[in-house]
Design a protein around this motif. Structure first.
Motif, short mmCIF file in Angstrom:
data_model
loop_
_atom_site.label_atom_id
_atom_site.label_comp_id
_atom_site.label_asym_id
_atom_site.label_seq_id
_atom_site.Cartn_x
_atom_site.Cartn_y
_atom_site.Cartn_z
N LYS A 236 0.82 -1.21 0.00
CA LYS A 236 0.00 0.00 0.00
C LYS A 236 0.85 1.26 0.00
N THR A 237 2.01 1.20 0.65
CA THR A 237 2.84 2.40 0.80
C THR A 237 3.68 2.68 -0.44
N LEU A 238 4.28 1.65 -1.01
CA LEU A 238 5.17 1.84 -2.15
C LEU A 238 4.36 2.12 -3.42
N PRO A 239 4.89 2.92 -4.33
CA PRO A 239 4.16 3.22 -5.58
C PRO A 239 4.09 2.00 -6.50
N TYR A 240 3.21 2.12 -7.51
CA TYR A 240 3.03 1.01 -8.45
C TYR A 240 4.28 0.76 -9.30
N THR A 241 5.06 1.79 -9.52
CA THR A 241 6.26 1.65 -10.36
C THR A 241 7.47 1.17 -9.58
N SER A 242 7.31 0.84 -8.32
CA SER A 242 8.45 0.42 -7.51
C SER A 242 8.93 -0.97 -7.93
N PRO A 243 10.26 -1.23 -7.88
CA PRO A 243 10.78 -2.57 -8.19
C PRO A 243 10.39 -3.62 -7.16
N PHE A 244 9.76 -3.19 -6.09
CA PHE A 244 9.36 -4.14 -5.05
C PHE A 244 8.40 -5.20 -5.60
N ARG A 245 7.46 -4.78 -6.40
CA ARG A 245 6.50 -5.73 -6.97
C ARG A 245 7.16 -6.67 -7.97
N GLU A 246 8.12 -6.15 -8.71
CA GLU A 246 8.84 -7.02 -9.64
C GLU A 246 9.60 -8.12 -8.91
N GLU A 247 10.19 -7.77 -7.79
CA GLU A 247 10.91 -8.78 -7.00
C GLU A 247 9.94 -9.81 -6.41
N LEU A 248 8.75 -9.36 -6.02
CA LEU A 248 7.76 -10.31 -5.51
C LEU A 248 7.25 -11.23 -6.62
N PHE A 249 7.05 -10.66 -7.83
CA PHE A 249 6.66 -11.49 -8.97
C PHE A 249 7.73 -12.55 -9.27
N LEU A 250 8.99 -12.13 -9.21
CA LEU A 250 10.08 -13.06 -9.48
C LEU A 250 10.16 -14.14 -8.41
N ALA A 251 10.00 -13.75 -7.15
CA ALA A 251 10.03 -14.73 -6.08
C ALA A 251 8.85 -15.70 -6.16
N ARG A 252 7.70 -15.19 -6.60
CA ARG A 252 6.53 -16.06 -6.74
C ARG A 252 6.70 -17.03 -7.90
N SER A 253 7.27 -16.55 -9.01
CA SER A 253 7.48 -17.44 -10.15
C SER A 253 8.54 -18.50 -9.87
N ASN A 254 9.51 -18.18 -9.01
CA ASN A 254 10.54 -19.16 -8.64
C ASN A 254 10.11 -20.10 -7.53
N GLY A 255 8.94 -19.87 -6.96
CA GLY A 255 8.44 -20.73 -5.90
C GLY A 255 8.92 -20.36 -4.51
N LEU A 256 9.63 -19.23 -4.37
CA LEU A 256 10.10 -18.83 -3.04
C LEU A 256 8.97 -18.30 -2.19
N VAL A 257 8.04 -17.57 -2.81
CA VAL A 257 6.88 -17.03 -2.10
C VAL A 257 5.64 -17.72 -2.66
N SER A 258 4.89 -18.39 -1.80
CA SER A 258 3.68 -19.09 -2.21
C SER A 258 2.52 -18.57 -1.37
N LEU A 259 1.80 -17.62 -1.95
CA LEU A 259 0.63 -17.07 -1.27
C LEU A 259 -0.64 -17.81 -1.63
#
Length: 417
Positions: free
Chosen positions: A98-121
């Motif tokens: 909620k705090t970080l903007p939409y263009t932040s690399p934070f979401r890209e890192e979460l997408f990458l971690a989810r695709s690699n299976g590190l984060v499973s929500l």
């Protein structure tokens, strides 16, 4: 007895991790792993705000720490068996999103971690072992994790909508509406996930669960407000849209009518628990069924207007009249371009050029004209041309005199017609 031992071991493990993080922080090792562990302590106290601010400061100083946080979150959330720790991990992730903007690399890192299976929500593999009502807390964490997983996908589309929010011409406006038709179903799905985050049993009265529900409910206010604003813009452009986009808009609008009733019931339940202030809840626009039927009739009319044009009502007068066979025998003759070649009019004119309403009137005129000025040779089915030359090598003055006399005859005939 076995369950009690598991509860004690789980509690001892979590408190040991927190104590180690506090000691490491005092010794100067203040990395993300220690901050995440301290922020997700196994108690009923809400998530402290200063831990969120501390992580945001690290992100601002070192942008490469986004990947480190994804690893720290996956280790903490993936290994715990305490519902308090898991719920605080999800809340920490929620507040950062909620705090970080939409263009932040934070979401890209979460997408990458989810695709690699590190984060499973979703699907979430968490299972609580620290409470007597394990299933109630486990179900709530599963629903909350699925909500955050869908919010990641919804943010990607919302980012495109922000970049294309300004339009200058008609084409840009239609592109924006098409993007809205892609974004609105995701908003509706997100609202469904929010309504699924309804705790049951003992989890309903828990202080930590209620603090998480306040963040979830306030997000639903934003989602519903944006949805209501954008669906109005889509309906304003409905007449200008192609049929397939109109059908998509109708499906969205029809689902919104059912979803409004469910959301109103969900808000009533939240108000009964005292979650958020009464003034914060938005007004729910309930869509009557008469509007749904009116829009459905509009789409049906649009579909009929886009049917195969072969079903046109205009027909040829040569095939639709009762005396069509007689009319074909009296067809109009044209003088050929050379050597007085006689050509039927039906060879040059396609069927169906007359309207059905004027059919009988034109037939009467044509019949009177044929009977007065067309003469057939006896014993021969071929009609004679209107102008007959005795010699094919006549000069142009004779041809001109013949044409003038024919035009005067035609003008007198038009007076009677």
């Amino acid at each position: 007895m076995h369950r009690t031992i598991k509860k004690v071991l789980t509690s001892l493990k979590e408190h040991t991790c927190v104590s180690y993080s506090k000691v490491a922080t005092i010794g100067g090792f203040s990395d993300l792993d220690h901050i995440v562990v301290k922020a997700t302590s196994p108690d009923d106290t809400p998530l402290p705000d200063h831990y969120v601010l501390e992580i945001l400061q690290i992100f601002a100083i070192c942008p490469s720490s986004f990947g480190s946080f994804a690893l720290s979150f996956s280790r903490r959330f993936g290994t715990t068996r305490c519902w308090r720790v898991a719920l605080k991990c999800l809340l920490l992730l929620h507040r950062l999103l909620k705090t970080l903007p939409y263009t932040s690399p934070f979401r890209e890192e979460l997408f990458l971690a989810r695709s690699n299976g590190l984060v499973s929500l979703y699907p979430c593999k968490f299972k609580d072992r620290s409470s007597t009502s394990s299933q109630d807390y486990t179900n709530f964490i599963w629903s909350y994790a699925r909500l955050l997983d869908e919010s990641l996908d919804c943010c990607a589309t919302q980012e495109k909508a922000v970049h294309t929010s300004s339009h200058e011409n008609f084409i840009d406006k239609m592109d924006e509406v098409s993007l809205m038709l892609e974004f609105l179903p995701q908003l509706q799905s997100l609202i469904d996930r929010i309504m699924e985050c309804r705790p049951t049993g003992k989890a309903t009265r828990n202080v930590l669960v209620q603090s998480v529900m306040k963040h979830v409910i306030r997000d639903s206010f934003t989602c519903y407000t944006n949805f209501r604003k954008e669906i109005v813009e889509v309906l304003d452009c409905l007449i200008q849209l192609p049929y397939i986009n109109c059908a998509a808009a109708f499906d969205i609008y029809k689902k919104a009518a059912n979803q409004a009733n469910e959301l109103s019931e969900f808000y009533d339940w939240c108000k009964s628990l005292g979650l958020c202030g009464m003034y914060e809840y938005p007004f729910i626009d309930k869509i009557p069924q008469i509007q749904i039927r009116a829009l459905e009739n509009f789409l049906n009319g649009m579909w009929q207007s886009t049917d195969d044009p072969s079903s046109s009502t205009s027909v040829s007068p040569l095939t639709s009249t009762e005396d069509g066979s007689d009319y074909k025998q009296k067809q109009v003759m044209l003088l050929g371009p050379s050597k007085n070649v006689v050509t039927p009019l039906s060879d040059h004119t396609p069927d169906g050029i007359f309207e059905k309403s004027e059919q009988h009137r034109k037939q009467d005129r044509q019949s009177r004209f044929d009977s007065q000025y067309f003469v057939a040779k006896k014993g021969d089915s071929e009609m004679q041309p209107l102008i007959q030359f005795e010699d094919d090598n006549q000069d142009w003055e004779s041809i001109l005199d013949a044409s003038v006399s024919f035009q005067s005859t035609t003008s007198r005939t038009n007076i009677y017609l």
